[in-house]
Design an enzyme around this catalytic site. Structure first.
Site, mmCIF file in Angstrom:
data_model
loop_
_atom_site.group_PDB
_atom_site.id
_atom_site.type_symbol
_atom_site.label_atom_id
_atom_site.label_comp_id
_atom_site.label_asym_id
_atom_site.label_seq_id
_atom_site.Cartn_x
_atom_site.Cartn_y
_atom_site.Cartn_z
ATOM 1 N N LYS A 42 -25.296 17.652 12.908
ATOM 2 C CA LYS A 42 -24.541 18.730 13.573
ATOM 3 C C LYS A 42 -23.666 19.471 12.550
ATOM 4 C CE LYS A 42 -20.076 17.031 13.608
ATOM 5 N NZ LYS A 42 -19.581 17.208 12.259
ATOM 6 N N ASP A 99 -17.989 11.482 17.857
ATOM 7 C CA ASP A 99 -19.061 12.492 17.794
ATOM 8 C C ASP A 99 -20.354 12.012 18.455
ATOM 9 O OD1 ASP A 99 -17.595 14.335 16.385
ATOM 10 O OD2 ASP A 99 -18.450 13.849 14.420
HETATM 11 P P1 ATP Z 1 -18.806 12.451 10.726
HETATM 12 O O1 ATP Z 1 -19.141 13.914 10.565
HETATM 13 O O2 ATP Z 1 -19.380 11.817 11.978
HETATM 14 O O3 ATP Z 1 -17.402 12.082 10.465
HETATM 15 P P2 ATP Z 1 -20.079 12.197 8.214
HETATM 16 O O4 ATP Z 1 -21.316 12.997 8.427
HETATM 17 O O5 ATP Z 1 -18.975 12.840 7.441
HETATM 18 O O6 ATP Z 1 -19.577 11.686 9.591
HETATM 19 P P3 ATP Z 1 -21.608 9.840 7.686
HETATM 20 O O7 ATP Z 1 -22.863 10.334 7.038
HETATM 21 O O8 ATP Z 1 -21.686 9.417 9.096
HETATM 22 O O9 ATP Z 1 -20.435 10.879 7.475
HETATM 23 O O10 ATP Z 1 -21.068 8.656 6.754
HETATM 24 C C1 ATP Z 1 -19.734 8.208 6.731
HETATM 25 C C2 ATP Z 1 -19.721 6.736 6.285
HETATM 26 O O11 ATP Z 1 -20.234 5.963 7.358
HETATM 27 C C3 ATP Z 1 -20.654 6.459 5.115
HETATM 28 O O12 ATP Z 1 -19.957 6.503 3.912
HETATM 29 C C4 ATP Z 1 -21.196 5.071 5.410
HETATM 30 O O13 ATP Z 1 -20.506 4.064 4.695
HETATM 31 C C5 ATP Z 1 -20.933 4.821 6.877
HETATM 32 N N1 ATP Z 1 -22.138 4.667 7.719
HETATM 33 C C6 ATP Z 1 -22.295 3.747 8.681
HETATM 34 N N2 ATP Z 1 -23.480 3.893 9.293
HETATM 35 C C7 ATP Z 1 -24.107 4.920 8.704
HETATM 36 C C8 ATP Z 1 -25.378 5.530 8.911
HETATM 37 N N3 ATP Z 1 -26.242 5.087 9.832
HETATM 38 N N4 ATP Z 1 -25.683 6.606 8.154
HETATM 39 C C9 ATP Z 1 -24.801 7.061 7.229
HETATM 40 N N5 ATP Z 1 -23.610 6.502 6.968
HETATM 41 C C10 ATP Z 1 -23.248 5.431 7.701
#
Ligand code: ATP
Length: 316
Positions: free
Chosen positions: A11, A141
């Site tokens: 998203k 989210d």
């Molecule tokens: P959001 O926008 O929901 O805050 P994001 O996109 O910034 O998230 P993610 O890619 O979800 O960030 O990753 C944040 C942290 O979550 C990563 O550094 C990782 O350690 C942890 N994590 C746990 N599960 C997952 C997963 N399935 N995929 C990616 N990261 C994950």
């Protein structure tokens, strides 16, 4: 028992405003969330053991109990213990296409896919609202990731109201490969700097929600006015992430100067997105910014807005 393969879209935030604090330590938010076609692929297979096991092609992603996909499977086991005991453990394989810690809800969408997939695998027959209620227990989210499309999100992001779908807009995503931003850090830093401006009264929260609801960006979305949507993008977290990471600010400026409908950082960053009228325009902007920045650490993706949440790709 069947195996399932699911598509888990990322998203972007077309709008993110932090309006106040909450007693649970989260923030009161008003956001407009938008699914994109860039997606992870999640496979769920019964593994004949009692364990949940996670495999991922990206070494940045943990494969232990901190993975949101693992947490989603654990939550389903806790909610439906007898059914879980009957069906046994699950292997979850994540084909990670969404950049990690990038503000694109990559972990959240994997968790959402596991909830939807286990519902099908165990033949639970949960409704979308029931799945979204479970999703809210896992992360703010995740209900949106289950639902997808275009939605106004309030509360800590878990209260959703779907609006007119936007799917005819292309997107350039740009991110420095080795740069990630912790969502927790971004919100805490915002609190330290801007707490004094927070709305304090419950009825004022409602008023602010209503103002966004009947405001110009939602109207532009309903009218499918792409240029206005591009002009009205907004993200409060830019105020803390851009000063801390000047290279993200430079990337943002390069994208703005190269055209497109509008440019903004997504969520807590550091991904910057640029909305475009066509694939050709997206390709042109990507090449111009790539040449201008001339940095081999800078990755680009071209994708489209999507009206889909979690989708079943195949079952066998
Ligand atoms: P959001 O926008 O929901 O805050 P994001 O996109 O910034 O998230 P993610 O890619 O979800 O960030 O990753 C944040 C942290 O979550 C990563 O550094 C990782 O350690 C942890 N994590 C746990 N599960 C997952 C997963 N399935 N995929 C990616 N990261 C994950």
């Amino acid at each position: 028992m069947r195996s399932y393969s699911l598509i888990a879209p990322g998203k972007i935030n077309l709008y993110l405003e932090i309006i106040g604090d909450r007693p649970d330590g989260y923030h009161q938010l008003v956001m407009i969330l938008q699914s994109i076609e860039l997606a992870d692929k999640i496979e769920l297979r019964p593994n004949g053991t009692d364990s949940i096991r996670v495999y991922c092609n990206n070494p940045q992603v943990p494969s232990d109990e901190t993975n949101l996909a693992y947490k989603a499977a654990k939550l389903m086991q806790q909610q439906f213990p007898e059914i879980a005991a009957n069906y046994g453990g699950i292997d979850i394989t994540i084909d990670k296409q969404i950049p990690v810690a990038a503000g694109l809800a990559g972990g959240s969408t994997d968790g959402a896919a596991v909830l939807v997939g286990i519902d099908l695998m165990w033949d639970l027959g949960l409704t979308k609202p029931e799945l979204e209620t479970l999703a809210a227990q896992l992360g703010s989210d995740i209900p949106f990731c289950v639902r997808g499309g275009t939605a106004i999100a309030t509360g800590r992001g878990e209260i959703l109201e779907s609006i007119q779908n936007l799917d005819d807009i292309w997107v350039v995503l740009a991110k420095y490969r080795n740069l990630s931003v912790s969502t927790g850090w971004a919100y805490q830093t915002y609190r330290q700097k801007f707490e004094d401006d927070y709305i304090k009264e419950e009825n004022e929260f409602q008023n602010r929600h209503q103002e966004i609801h009947s405001g110009p960006l939602v109207k532009a979305i309903i009218d499918q006015n792409h240029q206005k949507i591009g002009n009205l993008l907004y993200n409060d977290l830019e105020k803390v992430v851009l000063p801390e990471h000047p290279q993200v600010n430079e990337l943002r400026s390069a994208l703005i100067n190269t055209g497109g409908l509008g440019t903004m950082m997504s969520g807590s960053g550091p991904t910057v997105f640029c909305l475009c009228e066509s694939k050709a325009q997206a390709e042109e902007i990507k090449h111009k910014v790539q040449d201008l920045m001339a940095n081999p650490e800078l990755d680009f993706w071209i994708t489209k807005l999507s009206s889909n949440g979690i989708q079943v790709a195949e079952s066998s």
